[in-house]
Motif scaffolding. Structure first.
Motif, PDB file in Angstrom:
ATOM      1  N   ASP A 276     -57.993   6.261   0.706  1.00  0.00           N
ATOM      2  CA  ASP A 276     -57.607   7.630   1.034  1.00  0.00           C
ATOM      3  C   ASP A 276     -58.813   8.334   1.622  1.00  0.00           C
ATOM      4  O   ASP A 276     -59.878   8.380   0.995  1.00  0.00           O
TER       5      ASP A 276
ATOM      6  N   SER B 118     -52.370   5.440   8.526  1.00  0.00           N
ATOM      7  CA  SER B 118     -51.175   6.258   8.390  1.00  0.00           C
ATOM      8  C   SER B 118     -51.558   7.656   7.925  1.00  0.00           C
ATOM      9  O   SER B 118     -52.426   7.813   7.055  1.00  0.00           O
TER      10      SER B 118
ATOM     11  N   ASP C 194     -45.455   3.647   6.871  1.00  0.00           N
ATOM     12  CA  ASP C 194     -45.561   3.282   5.459  1.00  0.00           C
ATOM     13  C   ASP C 194     -46.659   2.223   5.320  1.00  0.00           C
ATOM     14  O   ASP C 194     -46.421   1.034   5.558  1.00  0.00           O
ATOM     15  N   LEU C 195     -47.842   2.658   4.942  1.00  0.00           N
ATOM     16  CA  LEU C 195     -48.997   1.763   4.857  1.00  0.00           C
ATOM     17  C   LEU C 195     -48.781   0.658   3.826  1.00  0.00           C
ATOM     18  O   LEU C 195     -49.099  -0.502   4.083  1.00  0.00           O
ATOM     19  N   ASP C 196     -48.215   0.994   2.685  1.00  0.00           N
ATOM     20  CA  ASP C 196     -48.023  -0.024   1.638  1.00  0.00           C
ATOM     21  C   ASP C 196     -47.057  -1.114   2.090  1.00  0.00           C
ATOM     22  O   ASP C 196     -47.301  -2.298   1.846  1.00  0.00           O
ATOM     23  N   ALA C 197     -45.992  -0.748   2.772  1.00  0.00           N
ATOM     24  CA  ALA C 197     -45.034  -1.742   3.284  1.00  0.00           C
ATOM     25  C   ALA C 197     -45.701  -2.617   4.342  1.00  0.00           C
ATOM     26  O   ALA C 197     -45.473  -3.833   4.381  1.00  0.00           O
TER      27      ALA C 197
ATOM     28  N   ARG D  66     -49.695  -9.393   4.065  1.00  0.00           N
ATOM     29  CA  ARG D  66     -49.983 -10.366   3.001  1.00  0.00           C
ATOM     30  C   ARG D  66     -48.911 -11.454   2.941  1.00  0.00           C
ATOM     31  O   ARG D  66     -49.222 -12.612   2.653  1.00  0.00           O
TER      32      ARG D  66
ATOM     33  N   GLU E 180     -58.313  -2.709  -0.677  1.00  0.00           N
ATOM     34  CA  GLU E 180     -57.067  -1.963  -0.852  1.00  0.00           C
ATOM     35  C   GLU E 180     -57.105  -0.734   0.047  1.00  0.00           C
ATOM     36  O   GLU E 180     -58.177  -0.299   0.466  1.00  0.00           O
ATOM     37  N   PRO E 181     -55.953  -0.136   0.332  1.00  0.00           N
ATOM     38  CA  PRO E 181     -55.940   1.070   1.158  1.00  0.00           C
ATOM     39  C   PRO E 181     -56.843   2.159   0.599  1.00  0.00           C
ATOM     40  O   PRO E 181     -56.955   2.340  -0.616  1.00  0.00           O
TER      41      PRO E 181
ATOM     42  N   VAL F  96     -48.949  -3.339   4.591  1.00  0.00           N
ATOM     43  CA  VAL F  96     -49.899  -4.225   3.909  1.00  0.00           C
ATOM     44  C   VAL F  96     -49.145  -5.383   3.263  1.00  0.00           C
ATOM     45  O   VAL F  96     -49.557  -6.544   3.366  1.00  0.00           O
ATOM     46  N   ALA F  97     -48.036  -5.099   2.613  1.00  0.00           N
ATOM     47  CA  ALA F  97     -47.237  -6.163   1.996  1.00  0.00           C
ATOM     48  C   ALA F  97     -46.748  -7.151   3.060  1.00  0.00           C
ATOM     49  O   ALA F  97     -46.756  -8.365   2.840  1.00  0.00           O
TER      50      ALA F  97
ATOM     51  N   ARG G 255     -54.553   7.477   5.232  1.00  0.00           N
ATOM     52  CA  ARG G 255     -54.848   6.271   4.468  1.00  0.00           C
ATOM     53  C   ARG G 255     -55.077   5.155   5.467  1.00  0.00           C
ATOM     54  O   ARG G 255     -54.450   5.129   6.527  1.00  0.00           O
TER      55      ARG G 255
END
Length: 189
Positions: free
Chosen positions: A132, A157, A111-114, A120, A129-130, A116-117, A141
């Motif tokens: 595509d 990911s 999970d790329l967004d998790a 941070r 930002e990620p 990155v969070a 991504r």
């Protein structure tokens, strides 16, 4: 009939480790274990030589001192051998990707967004930002980030694969797929 010599290294099994130098091994250990989630396996050092051993064997200044080194395991994939050196001719600034010898390490995450969070939340500098990917890498991504000492790292990911895996016929890619880490089974036992 003439025998054809096999290509490559005899007995090649894969990449066992990647080595790189950091300015402070203690701080790097904290970053790799606490923020990234690697495991410290062991440390060694110091190493130095009064002769030419350091140059002959490691291609560094003959008076370079390898203060310490540490081996890490980061889930699935090659191990990390991380050095802390002192050397009269040491360059204190890490190379950029565009520099000769430039490099980065990429960590695969589900999970790329998790991820990155998470970075941070630990005050890690995330570059943009990620993104595509397109073309043969479509489905992937990625985003770059910086270690506290400025080394370039990446999160990547592609849980549903990359386009090249299904879109290109076997003759174009010669039946070879890129290696990727396998995620551990997350199902309840």
């Amino acid at each position: 009939m003439t025998a054809v010599a096999p290509r490559g290294l005899p007995g090649l099994a894969g990449v066992e480790h990647i080595g790189f130098t950091v300015p402070d091994l203690e701080a790097a250990t904290a970053f790799f274990t606490e923020v990234i989630g690697c495991e410290l396996v062991y440390t060694l050092g110091p190493f130095q030589s009064d002769g030419s051993w350091m140059t002959d064997h490691l291609n560094v200044h003959p008076r370079a001192v390898m203060d310490r080194l540490a081996f890490f395991r980061c889930a699935n994939g090659p191990n990390f051998e991380v050095f802390q050196y002192e050397s009269p001719d040491q360059h204190p600034v890490p190379p950029r990707n565009s520099d000769i010898g430039g490099h980065h390490l990429a960590f695969y995450v589900q999970d790329l967004d998790a991820a990155v969070a998470h970075l941070r939340s630990h005050w890690v500098t995330v570059l943009g930002e990620p993104t595509d990917s397109t073309g043969p890498s479509k489905g992937q991504r990625w985003v770059y980030f910086l270690a506290p000492w400025g080394m370039q790292l990446e999160l990547v990911s592609f849980p549903d694969g990359k386009a090249y895996e299904g879109a290109l016929d076997q003759s174009e890619r010669q039946g070879v797929r890129l290696w990727q880490p396998e995620m551990p089974d997350q199902s309840p036992r």
